[in-house]
Motif scaffolding. Structure first.
Motif, PDB file in Angstrom:
ATOM      1  N   ARG A   1      75.125  37.655  24.801  1.00 18.63           N
ATOM      2  CA  ARG A   1      75.472  36.312  25.279  1.00 18.63           C
ATOM      3  C   ARG A   1      76.950  36.171  25.600  1.00 18.63           C
ATOM      4  O   ARG A   1      77.330  35.515  26.570  1.00 18.63           O
ATOM      5  N   TYR A   2      77.807  36.771  24.769  1.00 19.64           N
ATOM      6  CA  TYR A   2      79.238  36.526  24.898  1.00 19.64           C
ATOM      7  C   TYR A   2      80.013  37.723  25.423  1.00 19.64           C
ATOM      8  O   TYR A   2      81.233  37.648  25.552  1.00 19.64           O
ATOM      9  N   ASP A   3      79.301  38.818  25.709  1.00 23.57           N
ATOM     10  CA  ASP A   3      79.942  39.998  26.279  1.00 23.57           C
ATOM     11  C   ASP A   3      81.126  40.449  25.427  1.00 23.57           C
ATOM     12  O   ASP A   3      82.246  40.614  25.913  1.00 23.57           O
ATOM     13  N   ILE A   4      80.867  40.630  24.140  1.00 25.57           N
ATOM     14  CA  ILE A   4      81.920  41.021  23.205  1.00 25.57           C
ATOM     15  C   ILE A   4      81.556  42.355  22.552  1.00 25.57           C
ATOM     16  O   ILE A   4      80.429  42.830  22.677  1.00 25.57           O
ATOM     17  N   SER A   5      82.514  42.936  21.848  1.00 28.55           N
ATOM     18  CA  SER A   5      82.281  44.224  21.198  1.00 28.55           C
ATOM     19  C   SER A   5      81.480  44.048  19.909  1.00 28.55           C
ATOM     20  O   SER A   5      81.381  42.948  19.353  1.00 28.55           O
ATOM     21  N   LYS A   6      80.942  45.156  19.426  1.00 31.82           N
ATOM     22  CA  LYS A   6      80.195  45.140  18.164  1.00 31.82           C
ATOM     23  C   LYS A   6      81.097  44.709  17.012  1.00 31.82           C
ATOM     24  O   LYS A   6      80.675  43.927  16.142  1.00 31.82           O
TER      25      LYS A   6
ATOM     26  N   GLU B   1      67.769  30.353  25.313  1.00 29.18           N
ATOM     27  CA  GLU B   1      68.894  30.097  26.217  1.00 29.18           C
ATOM     28  C   GLU B   1      69.171  31.262  27.162  1.00 29.18           C
ATOM     29  O   GLU B   1      69.830  31.092  28.180  1.00 29.18           O
ATOM     30  N   ILE B   2      68.685  32.458  26.828  1.00 33.43           N
ATOM     31  CA  ILE B   2      68.838  33.612  27.717  1.00 33.43           C
ATOM     32  C   ILE B   2      67.584  33.685  28.584  1.00 33.43           C
ATOM     33  O   ILE B   2      66.495  33.977  28.094  1.00 33.43           O
TER      34      ILE B   2
ATOM     35  N   ASP C   1      62.420  37.176  27.116  1.00 34.66           N
ATOM     36  CA  ASP C   1      61.051  36.710  26.892  1.00 34.66           C
ATOM     37  C   ASP C   1      60.392  37.542  25.790  1.00 34.66           C
ATOM     38  O   ASP C   1      59.559  38.413  26.055  1.00 34.66           O
ATOM     39  N   VAL C   2      60.767  37.266  24.545  1.00 31.97           N
ATOM     40  CA  VAL C   2      60.223  38.015  23.410  1.00 31.97           C
ATOM     41  C   VAL C   2      58.794  37.546  23.142  1.00 31.97           C
ATOM     42  O   VAL C   2      58.546  36.342  23.033  1.00 31.97           O
TER      43      VAL C   2
END
Length: 261
Positions: free
Chosen positions: A159-164, A193-194, A198-199
């Protein structure tokens, strides 16, 4: 910070900007260093300046005094972090679109269409792989809190395009005092929200059954506080260990690229 922004005296934004520096600056630097389109148009400092301005203009109306705030002032730390990331991502996307448009004017039409199709195909393939990974993790026979940890960490990264590492820090700071039920509710909101996440309902139902099992005579598994399940080395070590183990399982069964970075 709340007093600085809502007090009767002149507003101050020092603490807001300091918090933005700690939370967002490492992410913005990564965006600018890793994305050629953004890097060609602005620096991390330029983008942070735009983020400061947007936060100052909207923090009170769009977050602190949000209509859903309890007691008139929004004090939800998780919501605040998510809201700040959303502001930063919106600015990044605005700049990305602006610089793409500028670059496309210099790019022949055939080359532009070919590049767009290639990117779209790669994105669709990667999304399908990610959905398979989520289904696998939800079906694994292991402790629910370990699977939930991988799910939430992965959702933060997506969602936030951040590192682990950055996602791990946020989890420890904002989720440690929450129950597993509450953390799972946050994860389900992210699923919704994503758009492409589709889980399958059966996977979700199966996991919720594991949360509803008894932990001891007095509590269900989902009623446990997250920090209670951390290893002695602490939350960051626990999250890293559990996610590394699950990523190894994914790689052995699917040979897909996981969220290791």
């Amino acid at each position: 910070m709340i007093y600085e922004l809502t007090g009767k005296e002149k507003q101050s934004y020092d603490m807001l900007c300091e918090f933005a520096d700690r939370l967002l600056k490492p992410v913005v630097q990564t965006w600018c260093n890793s994305n050629k389109t953004i890097k060609s148009g602005c620096s991390a400092e330029d983008m942070m300046q735009d983020i400061y301005v947007r936060l100052m203009l909207t923090c009170v109306t769009n977050f602190l005094r949000h209509k859903k705030a309890v007691g008139g002032i929004n004090r939800d730390k998780v919501w605040f972090c998510k809201w700040m990331f959303t502001v930063a991502k919106n600015i990044r996307n605005d700049k990305l679109e602006k610089f793409k448009t500028r670059n496309q004017k210099q790019c022949p039409l055939d080359e532009k269409l070919a590049a767009e199709l290639e990117i779209e195909n790669l994105e669709d393939e990667r999304r399908a792989q990610i959905l398979e990974m989520f289904e696998l993790v939800l079906s694994l026979k292991m402790k629910a809190y370990k699977k939930l940890t991988w799910i939430v960490l992965s959702l933060y990264i997506i969602r936030y395009d951040i590192s682990k590492i950055h996602a791990t820090n946020i989890m420890v700071d904002t989720l440690s005092e929450k129950t597993l039920f509450a953390i799972w509710d946050e994860a389900k909101k992210s699923f919704n929200e994503i758009e492409w996440m589709d889980v399958p309902p059966l996977s979700i139902e199966g996991f919720e059954i594991s949360l509803a099992e008894r932990f001891d005579e007095n509590r269900l598994v989902g009623e446990m506080i997250y920090k209670e399940v951390f290893m002695k080395k602490g939350g960051k070590a626990a999250i890293s260990d559990w996610c590394n183990r699950i990523n190894s399982t994914i790689k052995s069964r699917m040979s897909y690229e996981t969220f290791d970075n």
